[in-house]
Design a protein around this motif. Structure first.
Motif, mmCIF file in Angstrom:
data_model
loop_
_atom_site.group_PDB
_atom_site.id
_atom_site.type_symbol
_atom_site.label_atom_id
_atom_site.label_comp_id
_atom_site.label_asym_id
_atom_site.label_seq_id
_atom_site.Cartn_x
_atom_site.Cartn_y
_atom_site.Cartn_z
ATOM 1 N N LYS A 1 0.846 -1.246 0.083
ATOM 2 C CA LYS A 1 -0.085 -0.091 -0.039
ATOM 3 C C LYS A 1 0.879 1.266 0.029
ATOM 4 N N ALA A 2 1.818 1.150 0.710
ATOM 5 C CA ALA A 2 2.696 2.342 0.704
ATOM 6 C C ALA A 2 3.327 3.028 -0.548
ATOM 7 N N LYS A 3 3.720 1.949 -1.528
ATOM 8 C CA LYS A 3 4.197 2.196 -2.974
ATOM 9 C C LYS A 3 3.184 2.119 -3.871
ATOM 10 N N ALA A 4 1.612 1.888 -3.473
ATOM 11 C CA ALA A 4 0.746 1.460 -4.366
ATOM 12 C C ALA A 4 1.284 0.639 -5.635
ATOM 13 N N ARG A 5 1.568 -0.450 -4.996
ATOM 14 C CA ARG A 5 2.249 -1.612 -5.789
ATOM 15 C C ARG A 5 1.809 -3.033 -5.685
ATOM 16 N N LEU A 6 1.394 -3.643 -6.716
ATOM 17 C CA LEU A 6 1.124 -5.143 -6.634
ATOM 18 C C LEU A 6 2.180 -5.845 -7.235
ATOM 19 N N THR A 7 2.501 -7.107 -6.437
ATOM 20 C CA THR A 7 3.390 -8.107 -7.005
ATOM 21 C C THR A 7 2.790 -9.196 -7.307
ATOM 22 N N PHE A 8 2.786 -9.772 -8.342
ATOM 23 C CA PHE A 8 2.100 -11.045 -8.968
ATOM 24 C C PHE A 8 3.173 -12.124 -9.428
ATOM 25 N N GLN A 9 2.422 -13.234 -9.184
ATOM 26 C CA GLN A 9 3.346 -14.614 -9.793
ATOM 27 C C GLN A 9 2.220 -15.664 -10.119
ATOM 28 N N TYR A 10 2.708 -16.077 -11.283
ATOM 29 C CA TYR A 10 1.901 -17.387 -11.698
ATOM 30 C C TYR A 10 2.763 -18.750 -11.421
ATOM 31 N N THR A 11 2.301 -19.463 -10.420
ATOM 32 C CA THR A 11 3.148 -20.731 -10.223
ATOM 33 C C THR A 11 2.045 -22.099 -10.108
ATOM 34 N N ASN A 12 2.967 -23.203 -10.074
ATOM 35 C CA ASN A 12 2.144 -24.425 -9.872
ATOM 36 C C ASN A 12 3.276 -25.186 -9.014
ATOM 37 N N GLY A 13 3.118 -25.273 -7.718
ATOM 38 C CA GLY A 13 4.244 -26.165 -7.162
ATOM 39 C C GLY A 13 5.795 -25.344 -7.308
ATOM 40 N N LYS B 1 6.950 -24.828 -10.138
ATOM 41 C CA LYS B 1 7.229 -24.069 -11.423
ATOM 42 C C LYS B 1 6.751 -22.524 -11.276
ATOM 43 N N ARG B 2 7.390 -21.774 -11.918
ATOM 44 C CA ARG B 2 7.079 -20.354 -12.091
ATOM 45 C C ARG B 2 6.907 -20.264 -13.457
ATOM 46 N N TYR B 3 5.504 -19.528 -13.788
ATOM 47 C CA TYR B 3 5.146 -19.287 -15.242
ATOM 48 C C TYR B 3 5.632 -17.671 -15.623
ATOM 49 N N ALA B 4 5.073 -16.821 -14.558
ATOM 50 C CA ALA B 4 5.188 -15.412 -14.945
ATOM 51 C C ALA B 4 5.125 -14.540 -13.521
ATOM 52 N N SER B 5 5.769 -13.461 -13.646
ATOM 53 C CA SER B 5 5.900 -12.674 -12.245
ATOM 54 C C SER B 5 6.212 -11.059 -12.712
ATOM 55 N N GLY B 6 5.798 -10.260 -11.910
ATOM 56 C CA GLY B 6 6.035 -8.865 -11.991
ATOM 57 C C GLY B 6 5.576 -8.089 -11.234
ATOM 58 N N ARG B 7 5.755 -6.555 -11.394
ATOM 59 C CA ARG B 7 5.172 -5.767 -10.476
ATOM 60 C C ARG B 7 4.339 -4.604 -11.065
ATOM 61 N N ILE B 8 3.191 -4.167 -10.567
ATOM 62 C CA ILE B 8 2.343 -3.140 -11.091
ATOM 63 C C ILE B 8 2.413 -1.947 -10.254
ATOM 64 N N VAL B 9 3.021 -1.040 -10.555
ATOM 65 C CA VAL B 9 2.988 0.217 -10.035
ATOM 66 C C VAL B 9 1.780 1.154 -10.662
ATOM 67 N N PHE B 10 0.884 1.696 -9.603
ATOM 68 C CA PHE B 10 -0.159 2.615 -9.883
ATOM 69 C C PHE B 10 0.236 4.144 -9.697
ATOM 70 N N ARG B 11 -0.319 4.836 -10.346
ATOM 71 C CA ARG B 11 0.091 6.287 -10.599
ATOM 72 C C ARG B 11 -0.241 7.020 -9.186
#
Length: 121
Positions: A91-103, A105-115
């Motif tokens: 919340k302090a940085k208005a940022r979400l960090t996401f990841q797609y996984t299965n066990g 296995k890591r499929y995708a990841s990243g950070r989304i920063v909001f204005r």
């Protein structure tokens, strides 16, 4: 243009500032058509769209994105897969960090920063 559709959610688990959804990547999704003829693959832009939409719904943001950071697509997400999408909120940085996984296995990841993080709101 393909209408944006969220994946089927099997379960949801929240712990502190992280929500994890167990989702089904249904083979019948329009996103697979033509991407690619030899082996259908869920486009990275769809994975990002799902992370933004679910993250905004869960943590109360509008989709006013300032930037995407450390965006990585490590493995192909294939039709009829079940994966976990985990999104953590800073919340302090208005940022979400996401990841797609299965066990492990890591499929995708990243950070989304909001204005909101840039304007000091």
């Amino acid at each position: 243009m393909i209408k944006s559709v969220l994946p089927q959610i099997i379960s949801t688990h929240q712990q502190d500032d992280t929500i994890t959804w167990r989702i089904v990547v249904d083979a019948n999704l329009a996103f697979f058509k033509g991407h690619f003829p030899e082996q259908a693959v869920l486009p990275g832009v769809t994975q990002l769209d799902w992370a933004v939409k679910l993250g905004c719904q869960a943590f109360g943001y509008d989709a006013n994105i300032a930037s995407l950071e450390v965006l990585k697509f490590q493995q192909l997400l294939l039709p009829d897969s079940q994966v976990e999408l985990s999104i953590s909120h800073n919340k302090a940085k208005a940022r979400l960090t996401f990841q797609y996984t299965n066990g492990d296995k890591r499929y995708a990841s990243g950070r989304i920063v909001f204005r909101a993080a840039l304007s000091g709101q």
